[in-house]
Scaffold this motif. Structure first.
Motif, PDB file in Angstrom:
ATOM      1  N   TYR A  25      43.316 -43.063  -3.583  1.00  0.00           N
ATOM      2  CA  TYR A  25      42.623 -43.494  -2.363  1.00  0.00           C
ATOM      3  C   TYR A  25      41.327 -44.200  -2.763  1.00  0.00           C
ATOM      4  O   TYR A  25      40.240 -43.661  -2.602  1.00  0.00           O
ATOM      5  CB  TYR A  25      42.343 -42.270  -1.493  1.00  0.00           C
ATOM      6  N   PRO A  26      41.434 -45.418  -3.301  1.00  0.00           N
ATOM      7  CA  PRO A  26      40.244 -46.111  -3.820  1.00  0.00           C
ATOM      8  C   PRO A  26      39.150 -46.367  -2.788  1.00  0.00           C
ATOM      9  O   PRO A  26      37.993 -46.587  -3.155  1.00  0.00           O
ATOM     10  CB  PRO A  26      40.823 -47.435  -4.340  1.00  0.00           C
ATOM     11  N   ALA A  27      39.495 -46.311  -1.494  1.00  0.00           N
ATOM     12  CA  ALA A  27      38.492 -46.559  -0.453  1.00  0.00           C
ATOM     13  C   ALA A  27      37.516 -45.406  -0.288  1.00  0.00           C
ATOM     14  O   ALA A  27      36.539 -45.518   0.455  1.00  0.00           O
ATOM     15  CB  ALA A  27      39.188 -46.843   0.873  1.00  0.00           C
ATOM     16  N   SER A  28      37.770 -44.293  -0.962  1.00  0.00           N
ATOM     17  CA  SER A  28      36.955 -43.092  -0.789  1.00  0.00           C
ATOM     18  C   SER A  28      36.790 -42.393  -2.131  1.00  0.00           C
ATOM     19  O   SER A  28      37.585 -42.578  -3.050  1.00  0.00           O
ATOM     20  CB  SER A  28      37.649 -42.152   0.208  1.00  0.00           C
ATOM     21  N   LEU A  29      35.744 -41.562  -2.237  1.00  0.00           N
ATOM     22  CA  LEU A  29      35.639 -40.714  -3.419  1.00  0.00           C
ATOM     23  C   LEU A  29      36.736 -39.667  -3.454  1.00  0.00           C
ATOM     24  O   LEU A  29      37.065 -39.129  -4.519  1.00  0.00           O
ATOM     25  CB  LEU A  29      34.277 -40.012  -3.463  1.00  0.00           C
ATOM     26  N   LEU A  30      37.315 -39.339  -2.317  1.00  0.00           N
ATOM     27  CA  LEU A  30      38.436 -38.414  -2.292  1.00  0.00           C
ATOM     28  C   LEU A  30      39.591 -38.982  -3.102  1.00  0.00           C
ATOM     29  O   LEU A  30      39.856 -40.187  -3.082  1.00  0.00           O
ATOM     30  CB  LEU A  30      38.907 -38.160  -0.861  1.00  0.00           C
ATOM     31  N   ALA A  47      43.852 -34.363  -7.370  1.00  0.00           N
ATOM     32  CA  ALA A  47      44.654 -34.643  -8.554  1.00  0.00           C
ATOM     33  C   ALA A  47      45.095 -33.334  -9.197  1.00  0.00           C
ATOM     34  O   ALA A  47      44.387 -32.333  -9.142  1.00  0.00           O
ATOM     35  CB  ALA A  47      43.836 -35.458  -9.557  1.00  0.00           C
ATOM     36  N   THR A  48      46.277 -33.361  -9.807  1.00  0.00           N
ATOM     37  CA  THR A  48      46.709 -32.187 -10.564  1.00  0.00           C
ATOM     38  C   THR A  48      46.306 -32.309 -12.029  1.00  0.00           C
ATOM     39  O   THR A  48      46.734 -31.520 -12.865  1.00  0.00           O
ATOM     40  CB  THR A  48      48.227 -31.982 -10.436  1.00  0.00           C
ATOM     41  N   ALA A  49      45.471 -33.283 -12.330  1.00  0.00           N
ATOM     42  CA  ALA A  49      44.890 -33.451 -13.660  1.00  0.00           C
ATOM     43  C   ALA A  49      43.576 -32.686 -13.732  1.00  0.00           C
ATOM     44  O   ALA A  49      43.034 -32.243 -12.718  1.00  0.00           O
ATOM     45  CB  ALA A  49      44.649 -34.934 -13.928  1.00  0.00           C
ATOM     46  N   PRO A  50      43.009 -32.536 -14.926  1.00  0.00           N
ATOM     47  CA  PRO A  50      41.649 -32.017 -15.015  1.00  0.00           C
ATOM     48  C   PRO A  50      40.674 -32.954 -14.292  1.00  0.00           C
ATOM     49  O   PRO A  50      41.000 -34.129 -14.038  1.00  0.00           O
ATOM     50  CB  PRO A  50      41.383 -32.011 -16.525  1.00  0.00           C
ATOM     51  N   PRO A  51      39.481 -32.491 -13.954  1.00  0.00           N
ATOM     52  CA  PRO A  51      38.510 -33.356 -13.287  1.00  0.00           C
ATOM     53  C   PRO A  51      38.035 -34.478 -14.214  1.00  0.00           C
ATOM     54  O   PRO A  51      37.781 -34.243 -15.393  1.00  0.00           O
ATOM     55  CB  PRO A  51      37.361 -32.403 -12.924  1.00  0.00           C
ATOM     56  N   THR A  52      37.940 -35.690 -13.677  1.00  0.00           N
ATOM     57  CA  THR A  52      37.513 -36.855 -14.450  1.00  0.00           C
ATOM     58  C   THR A  52      36.569 -37.707 -13.605  1.00  0.00           C
ATOM     59  O   THR A  52      36.455 -37.519 -12.391  1.00  0.00           O
ATOM     60  CB  THR A  52      38.716 -37.725 -14.851  1.00  0.00           C
ATOM     61  N   TYR A  53      35.948 -38.680 -14.256  1.00  0.00           N
ATOM     62  CA  TYR A  53      35.123 -39.636 -13.512  1.00  0.00           C
ATOM     63  C   TYR A  53      35.993 -40.389 -12.501  1.00  0.00           C
ATOM     64  O   TYR A  53      35.593 -40.608 -11.358  1.00  0.00           O
ATOM     65  CB  TYR A  53      34.461 -40.626 -14.467  1.00  0.00           C
ATOM     66  N   GLU A  54      37.205 -40.774 -12.921  1.00  0.00           N
ATOM     67  CA  GLU A  54      38.075 -41.578 -12.071  1.00  0.00           C
ATOM     68  C   GLU A  54      38.490 -40.828 -10.812  1.00  0.00           C
ATOM     69  O   GLU A  54      38.578 -41.427  -9.728  1.00  0.00           O
ATOM     70  CB  GLU A  54      39.311 -42.020 -12.855  1.00  0.00           C
ATOM     71  N   LEU A  82      31.465 -35.744  -2.623  1.00  0.00           N
ATOM     72  CA  LEU A  82      32.842 -35.437  -2.241  1.00  0.00           C
ATOM     73  C   LEU A  82      32.889 -34.747  -0.883  1.00  0.00           C
ATOM     74  O   LEU A  82      33.739 -35.055  -0.045  1.00  0.00           O
ATOM     75  CB  LEU A  82      33.497 -34.532  -3.293  1.00  0.00           C
ATOM     76  N   ALA A  83      31.975 -33.800  -0.671  1.00  0.00           N
ATOM     77  CA  ALA A  83      31.917 -33.122   0.627  1.00  0.00           C
ATOM     78  C   ALA A  83      31.598 -34.122   1.733  1.00  0.00           C
ATOM     79  O   ALA A  83      32.195 -34.082   2.819  1.00  0.00           O
ATOM     80  CB  ALA A  83      30.877 -32.013   0.588  1.00  0.00           C
ATOM     81  N   LYS A  84      30.688 -35.032   1.445  1.00  0.00           N
ATOM     82  CA  LYS A  84      30.346 -36.063   2.429  1.00  0.00           C
ATOM     83  C   LYS A  84      31.553 -36.948   2.730  1.00  0.00           C
ATOM     84  O   LYS A  84      31.822 -37.291   3.900  1.00  0.00           O
ATOM     85  CB  LYS A  84      29.191 -36.915   1.911  1.00  0.00           C
ATOM     86  N   ALA A  85      32.307 -37.313   1.699  1.00  0.00           N
ATOM     87  CA  ALA A  85      33.501 -38.138   1.900  1.00  0.00           C
ATOM     88  C   ALA A  85      34.531 -37.410   2.758  1.00  0.00           C
ATOM     89  O   ALA A  85      35.182 -38.017   3.623  1.00  0.00           O
ATOM     90  CB  ALA A  85      34.100 -38.515   0.549  1.00  0.00           C
ATOM     91  N   LEU A  86      34.695 -36.103   2.533  1.00  0.00           N
ATOM     92  CA  LEU A  86      35.621 -35.335   3.368  1.00  0.00           C
ATOM     93  C   LEU A  86      35.142 -35.328   4.813  1.00  0.00           C
ATOM     94  O   LEU A  86      35.942 -35.502   5.742  1.00  0.00           O
ATOM     95  CB  LEU A  86      35.747 -33.903   2.847  1.00  0.00           C
ATOM     96  N   HIS A  87      33.839 -35.139   5.011  1.00  0.00           N
ATOM     97  CA  HIS A  87      33.290 -35.108   6.372  1.00  0.00           C
ATOM     98  C   HIS A  87      33.530 -36.439   7.077  1.00  0.00           C
ATOM     99  O   HIS A  87      33.862 -36.485   8.280  1.00  0.00           O
ATOM    100  CB  HIS A  87      31.799 -34.785   6.319  1.00  0.00           C
ATOM    101  N   GLU A  88      33.399 -37.527   6.346  1.00  0.00           N
ATOM    102  CA  GLU A  88      33.653 -38.839   6.941  1.00  0.00           C
ATOM    103  C   GLU A  88      35.095 -38.960   7.406  1.00  0.00           C
ATOM    104  O   GLU A  88      35.376 -39.546   8.463  1.00  0.00           O
ATOM    105  CB  GLU A  88      33.313 -39.938   5.931  1.00  0.00           C
ATOM    106  N   GLU A  89      36.027 -38.392   6.653  1.00  0.00           N
ATOM    107  CA  GLU A  89      37.427 -38.413   7.065  1.00  0.00           C
ATOM    108  C   GLU A  89      37.662 -37.510   8.275  1.00  0.00           C
ATOM    109  O   GLU A  89      38.444 -37.843   9.170  1.00  0.00           O
ATOM    110  CB  GLU A  89      38.326 -37.974   5.907  1.00  0.00           C
TER     111      GLU A  89
END
Length: 314
Positions: A25-30, A47-54, A82-89
């Motif tokens: 979802y490139p339009a959001s940090l989510l 993601a089911t990957a470890p946390p990354t910058y991407e 990230l919390a802010k991005a969720l709130h925007e959604e």
């Protein structure tokens, strides 16, 4: 029918796990746009990957429930932004205010976003052991997030829950009953599930995994986790499961990859111990039935070693 088709497709296609996809979802940090799992219950699947910058550290599920009298969020998120991005959604699907946030445990990806929600004046609730864990380890979690996601961790600070509980915290809001329950020792200190009895849906947090291999930490007592599963989680008989990581599914799937995996690994390590095997060889007990899971390469040998160290003294 729409929900049944969604659940069936997710069960039939475990390849939907996302370890090799940097961002959906490139339009959001989510990592992904929230989806409506059942009416009024949404989840942004991490993601089911470890946390990354991407993936901006969004490697767990951030869920929310629209009750008719306010929104309840499950997981503070791994950062302020990230919390802010969720709130925007959330604001795109309802005008109702967020009134409550649950932290599913004391890990950074559940609590670091508390800094945003506290700024909004929202009540933040967690199990007492999760709050204690975050109080002790929150600074380390924050530094790790800052190193990993850099400017995407901006404005993030360590903010503890505003309220804690021991056994359960029940909310009745807008005609919905929402039960935060501590079922017993599981993956990490203070793990809780959010149970919606009217909907037969559980937001399981790290009680249950299915698309990625579960991690066994130093403090993860696997025998206790199995007992908690069998005596408290399984009896919920949930129809729908939103796990801590991975797509919504059902009890059969999470049982197969959580309870059954723990029993399988303990069996392999137990046999190794009976044969006089040492720790060095325990890392390589056969786990090939689970080799298709995301994070297998990162976690399988570590899991075996930690189970060996536990079972050596059981």
């Amino acid at each position: 029918m729409r929900l049944l088709a969604l659940i069936c497709s997710l069960i039939a296609l475990p390849a939907l796990a996302s370890e090799d996809i940097a961002d959906q979802y490139p339009a959001s940090l989510l990592y992904s746009k929230p989806v409506e799992v059942i009416p009024h219950v949404f989840s942004a699947i991490g993601a089911t990957a470890p946390p990354t910058y991407e993936n901006a550290g969004h490697n767990n599920n951030l869920s929310f429930i629209i009750t008719g009298d306010g929104v309840v969020v499950v997981n503070g998120g791994g950062s302020y932004l990230l919390a802010k991005a969720l709130h925007e959604e959330i604001k795109t699907v309802t005008d109702q205010p967020v009134k409550l946030v649950f932290n599913e445990n004391g890990q950074g990806h559940a609590m670091l976003g508390n800094s945003y929600w506290a700024e909004q004046g929202v009540e933040i609730v967690a199990h007492v052991e999760a709050a204690e864990e975050f109080e002790a380890q929150g600074g380390q979690s924050l530094r790790a997030a800052q190193a990993r996601i850099k400017e995407r961790a901006d404005q993030t600070t360590v903010v503890l829950p505003t309220k804690t509980f021991d056994d359960q915290y029940v909310v009745e809001m807008g005609g919905m009953q929402i039960e935060a329950r501590y079922l017993g020792p599981a993956h990490s200190p203070g793990d809780i599930v959010i149970w919606l009895p009217q909907q037969s849906l559980v937001i399981s947090g790290d009680m249950a995994f299915h698309e990625r291999m579960l991690p066994i930490f130093d403090h993860t007592m696997t025998a206790d986790w199995v007992e908690t599963w069998e005596t408290a989680f399984e009896p919920l008989e949930a129809t729908y499961v939103i796990p801590g990581h991975g797509h919504p599914t059902n009890m059969d799937q999470v049982r197969r990859y959580t309870r059954d995996y723990l029993v399988y690994l303990r069996g392999k390590v137990g046999a190794h111990l009976e044969e006089g095997g040492d720790l060095a060889d325990a890392f390589y007990v056969d786990q090939t039935p689970y080799a298709h899971l995301d994070t297998f390469e990162e976690l399988a040998t570590k899991n075996a070693g930690r189970v060996y160290e536990q079972m050596e003294f059981e």
